[in-house]
Structures are given as structure tokens and as C-alpha cells.
Design an enzyme around this catalytic site. Structure first.
Site, short mmCIF file in Angstrom:
data_model
loop_
_atom_site.label_atom_id
_atom_site.label_comp_id
_atom_site.label_asym_id
_atom_site.label_seq_id
_atom_site.Cartn_x
_atom_site.Cartn_y
_atom_site.Cartn_z
N HIS A 1 -7.05 -5.77 2.43
CA HIS A 1 -5.92 -5.18 3.15
C HIS A 1 -5.34 -6.21 4.12
CE1 HIS A 1 -6.93 -0.82 2.35
NE2 HIS A 1 -8.13 -1.33 2.18
N ASN B 1 -13.13 -3.46 2.48
CA ASN B 1 -14.20 -2.46 2.50
C ASN B 1 -15.06 -2.54 1.24
OD1 ASN B 1 -13.06 -1.41 4.90
ND2 ASN B 1 -11.65 -0.13 3.73
N HIS C 1 -10.38 -5.29 -3.17
CA HIS C 1 -9.05 -5.53 -2.62
C HIS C 1 -9.16 -5.90 -1.16
CE1 HIS C 1 -9.96 -1.23 -2.31
NE2 HIS C 1 -9.28 -1.24 -1.16
N GLN D 1 -14.57 2.40 1.42
CA GLN D 1 -13.89 2.01 0.17
C GLN D 1 -13.62 3.25 -0.67
OE1 GLN D 1 -16.05 -0.77 -2.36
NE2 GLN D 1 -14.25 -1.18 -3.62
N ASP E 1 0.85 -1.19 0.00
CA ASP E 1 0.00 0.00 0.00
C ASP E 1 0.89 1.25 0.00
OD1 ASP E 1 -3.22 0.51 1.08
OD2 ASP E 1 -1.81 2.19 1.10
P1 AMP Z 1 -9.88 1.36 0.46
O1 AMP Z 1 -10.08 2.59 1.29
O2 AMP Z 1 -10.26 0.08 1.14
O3 AMP Z 1 -10.53 1.50 -0.90
O4 AMP Z 1 -8.33 1.24 0.24
C1 AMP Z 1 -7.63 1.83 -0.80
C2 AMP Z 1 -6.16 1.71 -0.45
O5 AMP Z 1 -5.41 1.81 -1.64
C3 AMP Z 1 -5.64 2.78 0.50
O6 AMP Z 1 -5.06 2.14 1.64
C4 AMP Z 1 -4.60 3.53 -0.33
O7 AMP Z 1 -3.51 3.94 0.43
C5 AMP Z 1 -4.22 2.51 -1.38
N1 AMP Z 1 -3.77 3.02 -2.66
C6 AMP Z 1 -4.40 3.91 -3.45
N2 AMP Z 1 -3.72 4.09 -4.60
C7 AMP Z 1 -2.65 3.25 -4.54
C8 AMP Z 1 -1.57 2.97 -5.42
N3 AMP Z 1 -1.45 3.58 -6.61
N4 AMP Z 1 -0.65 2.06 -5.03
C9 AMP Z 1 -0.76 1.44 -3.83
N5 AMP Z 1 -1.76 1.67 -2.96
C10 AMP Z 1 -2.68 2.56 -3.30
#
Ligand code: AMP
Ligand code: ZN
Length: 133
Positions: A102, A87, A100, A94, A31
Site C-alpha cells: 500500500h 500486511n 501487495h 491482510q 485502491d
Molecule cells: P489488505 O487489507 O492489505 O489485504 O488490503 C487489501 C486492499 O485491497 C484494501 O485496501 C481494499 O480496499 C483493496 N481492494 C480490494 N479489492 C480491490 C479491487 N478489486 N480493486 C482495487 N482495490 C481493491
């Protein structure tokens, strides 16, 4: 692939990311805004917006993969616990609308917060919810 989906592009190698694992169905990446050291995301290569869109054959592979990668992270980073978080929908936090999972390694006295205030299960709610199944 879904147009303009950043996780489709990452999962399929169009945009580089720090990949910790890859197979035919998934890519797991670090992440970019980690909640803790080792915070990893498991991304399916085929687009699904959320859990409800995820095909059964992909869904059944997710938890075994979370177990395998989570164990490696926890052991390798000497973490003392692991949160597996997934999420669905804006209201649930989300932000990227490509399914995805975590994997968040936990350490004593870290600053990660995945807690909630405990409510009360009312008789009305119980009746309503049990009636759904
Ligand atoms: P969510 O809030 O469950 O949709 O999680 C999205 C996650 O994606 C967050 O923890 C962000 O930090 C992560 N994220 C967003 N863009 C990227 C990226 N380009 N590379 C790696 N992680 C990312
Ligand atoms: Zn996507």
C-alpha cells in the site's frame, strides 16, 4: 496465476483497474476503498500470497518501485507524507491473499490511522527474540 485470486486477475489485465504504472513484473492500481486520496497498491504479476512467498528477484524490485511511485504521488498530490504498508496474514489485517504494497499519501488532518499503543520491551522478550537470530 492462482485460481480465483482477484489480484492475479487485475495484475494480469483480466479484470480492469485504474492502472497508474505497469512493467514486466508489476502493476500498480488505485485502491477501490482508498484510505486517502491517491491510495495505490503495487501488485506483482506472479502470484505470491505474502512476503514470505515472494521470490527474491521480485522482492528486491519492490522498494525501489514504492520509492518511485510514492514520490510521484506525494509530489503530484501535494501530500505531506506517505505510509508504505504491507500486511501479511489475517492477524496483520491482510484481506487479499496476494502480496501487495500500500502507498498511502498523507495529508495534515486526514483520517488515516496507522498508529498503535506503545508497549514495553521486557528482558524476557528481548532475550527470546535476540535468541532467534
Ligand atoms: P489488505 O487489507 O492489505 O489485504 O488490503 C487489501 C486492499 O485491497 C484494501 O485496501 C481494499 O480496499 C483493496 N481492494 C480490494 N479489492 C480491490 C479491487 N478489486 N480493486 C482495487 N482495490 C481493491
Ligand atoms: Zn494472486
Amino acid at each position: 496465476m492462482e485460481n480465483n485470486c482477484i489480484f492475479c486477475k487485475i495484475a494480469n489485465g483480466e479484470i480492469p483497474a485504474a492502472t497508474v504504472y505497469e512493467d514486466e513484473d508489476f502493476r500498480a492500481i488505485l485502491d477501490l476503498g482508498p484510505a486517502s486520496k491517491g491510495h495505490t497498491l503495487i501488485l506483482p504479476k506472479k502470484h505470491a500470497a505474502n512476503l514470505f512467498e515472494l521470490p527474491e528477484e521480485t522482492a528486491k524490485k519492490v522498494l525501489p518501485l514504492a520509492k518511485k511511485l510514492g514520490a510521484r504521488l506525494e509530489e503530484g498530490l501535494h501530500a505531506e507524507g506517505l505510509n508504505v504498508v504491507q500486511n501479511n496474514g489475517e492477524a496483520a489485517g491482510q484481506t487479499v491473499m496476494h502480496f501487495h504494497v500500500h502507498l498511502i499519501p498523507r495529508y495534515k488532518n486526514d483520517t488515516v490511522d496507522v498508529k498503535w499503543a506503545q508497549g514495553t520491551l521486557t528482558e524476557d522478550d528481548k532475550k527470546e527474540i535476540l535468541g532467534l537470530f
